[in-house]
Scaffold this active site. Sequence first.
Site, PDB file in Angstrom:
ATOM      1  N   LYS A 295       0.831  -1.209   0.000  1.00 19.79           N
ATOM      2  CA  LYS A 295       0.000   0.000   0.000  1.00 19.79           C
ATOM      3  C   LYS A 295       0.866   1.259   0.000  1.00 19.79           C
ATOM      4  O   LYS A 295       0.587   2.227  -0.734  1.00 19.79           O
ATOM      5  CB  LYS A 295      -0.932  -0.010   1.208  1.00 19.79           C
ATOM      6  CG  LYS A 295      -1.989  -1.110   1.145  1.00 19.79           C
ATOM      7  CD  LYS A 295      -2.690  -1.292   2.482  1.00 19.79           C
ATOM      8  CE  LYS A 295      -3.667  -2.470   2.425  1.00 19.79           C
ATOM      9  NZ  LYS A 295      -4.275  -2.774   3.735  1.00 19.79           N
TER      10      LYS A 295
ATOM     11  N   GLN B 263      -5.306  -1.727   9.812  1.00 17.03           N
ATOM     12  CA  GLN B 263      -4.939  -3.024   9.245  1.00 17.03           C
ATOM     13  C   GLN B 263      -5.471  -4.154  10.121  1.00 17.03           C
ATOM     14  O   GLN B 263      -5.233  -4.188  11.324  1.00 17.03           O
ATOM     15  CB  GLN B 263      -3.415  -3.125   9.128  1.00 17.03           C
ATOM     16  CG  GLN B 263      -2.914  -4.363   8.420  1.00 17.03           C
ATOM     17  CD  GLN B 263      -3.264  -4.364   6.942  1.00 17.03           C
ATOM     18  OE1 GLN B 263      -3.230  -3.317   6.296  1.00 17.03           O
ATOM     19  NE2 GLN B 263      -3.595  -5.526   6.416  1.00 17.03           N
TER      20      GLN B 263
ATOM     21  N   ASP C 267     -11.249   2.439   3.431  1.00 12.85           N
ATOM     22  CA  ASP C 267     -11.494   0.998   3.278  1.00 12.85           C
ATOM     23  C   ASP C 267     -12.953   0.714   2.941  1.00 12.85           C
ATOM     24  O   ASP C 267     -13.303  -0.370   2.496  1.00 12.85           O
ATOM     25  CB  ASP C 267     -11.138   0.258   4.579  1.00 12.85           C
ATOM     26  CG  ASP C 267      -9.770  -0.412   4.493  1.00 12.85           C
ATOM     27  OD1 ASP C 267      -9.311  -0.675   3.359  1.00 12.85           O
ATOM     28  OD2 ASP C 267      -9.164  -0.680   5.550  1.00 12.85           O
TER      29      ASP C 267
END
Length: 934
Positions: A56, A100, A125
């Site tokens: 990422k 995460q 997200d």
Amino acid sequence: MTEAKIISGTLVAKSIREELRNEVKSFAQRLPNFQPGLRIVQVGGREDSNVYIRMKIKAATEIGIDAVHIQLPKTITERELLDKINDLNDDPQVHGIIVQMPLDSDTTIDSHRITDAVSAAKDVDGLHTINEGRLSIGDLKGFLPCTPWGCLELIRRTGVDIVGARAVVLGRSKIVGTPAAELLKWANATVTVCHSKTRNLEEVTKTADILVVGIGVAEMVKGSWIKPGAVVIDCGINVKPDASKANGTRLVGDVDYEEAKKVAGFITPVPGGVGPMTVAMLMKNTVRSAARALDRQTRTTWTLEPLSLKPLRPVPSDIVIARAQKPKDIAYLANEIGLEPREVSLYGNKKAKISLDVLSRLKNKEVGNYVVVAGITPTPLGEGKTTTLMGLIQALGAHKRRNVVAALRQPSMGPTFGIKGGAAGGGYAQVIPMEEFNLHLTGDIHAVSAANNLLAAQLDTRIFHESTQQDKALYDRLVPRVKGVRKFSPIQLRRLERLGITKTDPDTLSEDEYRSFARLDIDSDTIMWERVVDMNDRYLRSVTVGESSTEKGLTRRTGFAISVASEIMAVLALSRSLEDMKQRLADMVVAFDKKGKPVTADDLGMTGALSVLLKDALEPNLMQSLEGTPVLVHAGPFANIAHGCNSIIADEIGLKLVGKQGFVCTEAGFGSDIGMEKFCNIKCRTSGRSPNAMVLVTTVRAIKMHGGGAAVTPGAPLNKQYTEENIELVEKGLPNLLQHISNGKAHGLPVVVSINAHTNDTKAEHEVLKKAALAAGAFDAVVSTHWADGGAGAIALADAVIKACEKANNFKLLYDAELPLVDKMTKIATTMYGAGKVQLTQKALEKVKLLTNAGFGSLPICMSKTSGSVTGDAKIKGAPKGFTLDVEDVYVAAGAGFVVAMCGEITKMPGLSTRPAIYDIDLNTQTGQIEGLF
């Protein structure tokens, strides 16, 4: 047999990243130094998570996103993690937040609570309940979950028409299956969701034109399950033993790829299919979030919803009008005008403090038009300067739909309980809630009072201790040994530096050095610092302090001033930052020593303590008008003995918030000869800002009084001269109006005359004023009825101000600061008052010499004179010419940054009248409402 075409997620993702990189480049063209910000929060250090995070960050860096990996210890608690996320939510440099998963923690943490703690506006997200809910109802303006969105993009890239297609989603997980089905549904496919309980699964999947698989079972979907020519999107990723590989394993999806490619029309590989798209769509969400933030930061027009007014006849009292209007929630207003939540400290739901951080965030934004509202020479009944200012901003904001901020001083409570009453404007042009505005607000004046009086206490105490102790004992107490260690504090080191002493070890100073350090040797006859209280109390004008036997006969004559007369209030109003305020506080001169040298607050060790007391007070206060437009209320220095303007910081915040096409309208106290002159030559000189226009407020009634009309007394019936048409009296009073128009023009300002209409005025009287104003060079002259009609009654005024601000800015200061002090006084008196000359007493001349020798000669001048006349005599009305202005005394306000010239006796402490407003103010204990304010 033809094999399926490979849908390369790697290639598509590369294309998306390139598009995003170009978009990010365009951001900097719109706003220099703007960069999308992504924060990846990780708890613990799982290696599989680290792999994803590195992917990422690599993608983000390639695009131009500022991506930061925030790694937190496994021992973190849920509360600590929530606090960290809230900090990121409030950070305007952060546009996207990822937590995460899974959380590698030693403590129990609710992962759903964590994902929902991320602001829905930064949830790149797409996992927040709000964003999930939006997707479920077809609102695709929120953030879409990255993997399903990537799947949809891959399907579109095949060219297969989704509309009307039969889509089957195998799997119903929150992250992939369920949102994938929703996206396909809103893309107009006919969608079936299958899961572990679905019967005849193979038969269902064989009907699919589009098959999305995310079931979590390696190679579960066989070629026989697939409709020939179907699009197959494989979201699975599984590890399978493979002896032919170096590491003994290989990655496979949930679809048996070798079988499926023989049947399908299009298929995604694993790896290299959906995986790269998940990261690409995450980047797309981040750039989308940054674009929204950039749009918000660069938008030229607010999304302001005005409050409607329904003016009544006859016009009710101010407090009745104020109570009838329900204000907006202040957080809502703050959002409307472009403030971030972290920049707003709420005091209930009707007022708030604004953080100075907003100036850093908007440092590259262009500023709006700057308008000062001043008046002619005021009369006892007032001319409605604040009311006009409020009517103007209501007209600009609610009716002309311009970005506009009113910037006002905070009123002192002394006059509120005395004869003046409230200072929130009046009629249908007010600040609301008026009770909050007039009483306490957020405590800024109390902070000024506490700081002022702490300095006064330290001043008298220092004199006491120097008078009662020998040099060595005094020094030892000032620099004590604590736990065997003796050292100077930072503020004491500064004093040593000013004395030219370079030593830093307290035990190494010579006898002469420690005497110089310890003794300020203040000359009590030169003390300029008084105590303050925010009430009218005439009996405190002159007092004796030190009468207690414990003070050992060290008495002195002094007095109290009202809090807003404190130099600290002027410092607050003229400071440009916390650092600037701290330096100004340090520089305040409280007295002179016996050698004629200034003694400062820093010499008394007070700078840090004063700064701490005033830290929060430096933040402006946000309120609103009756029509829901923003009002910044901050600082309240007197206009006769100080500069009479609200704070530079409030104006700066306002100018940045409104943007290039917007307006900040601020008020200068009393007439233009006093407040507006100081606004220009003290405030604007300090801030570096150039006002675009001046609004000059006048009334027929005031002009008649300046023309020789009968005296008026608040509360008493008006003489018929003021209630009947009298053109002759109006014409006789015109010289005062013309002097104030001249004052604006002397500073290069276009002057818009606002005639504040009263019910007894006649059209003919208004026409006399308008004609005379235009002939004298006013840019425009308009009649305003804002008191009775709100913003609708000031539309003509708003139009005139807009046009005036379109002119080239020719603002100029009245004098060069390097001129001698007396020359600057003369320039002000002859230009702004019409005086022939300035005459100083011997005492004033000696003070001028003292201040010049002490290095204060280049400071601007603050003329302290009566507000009731352009002359130094309040009894003289009109605008006489060629008179002599007497200056009786001179003193320095070094922290504020000006020299005060006293033109006659100006009291710093008002008194109460025979019947003050106290008699009318009450608290209704049944409703909790304050009554009697006006």
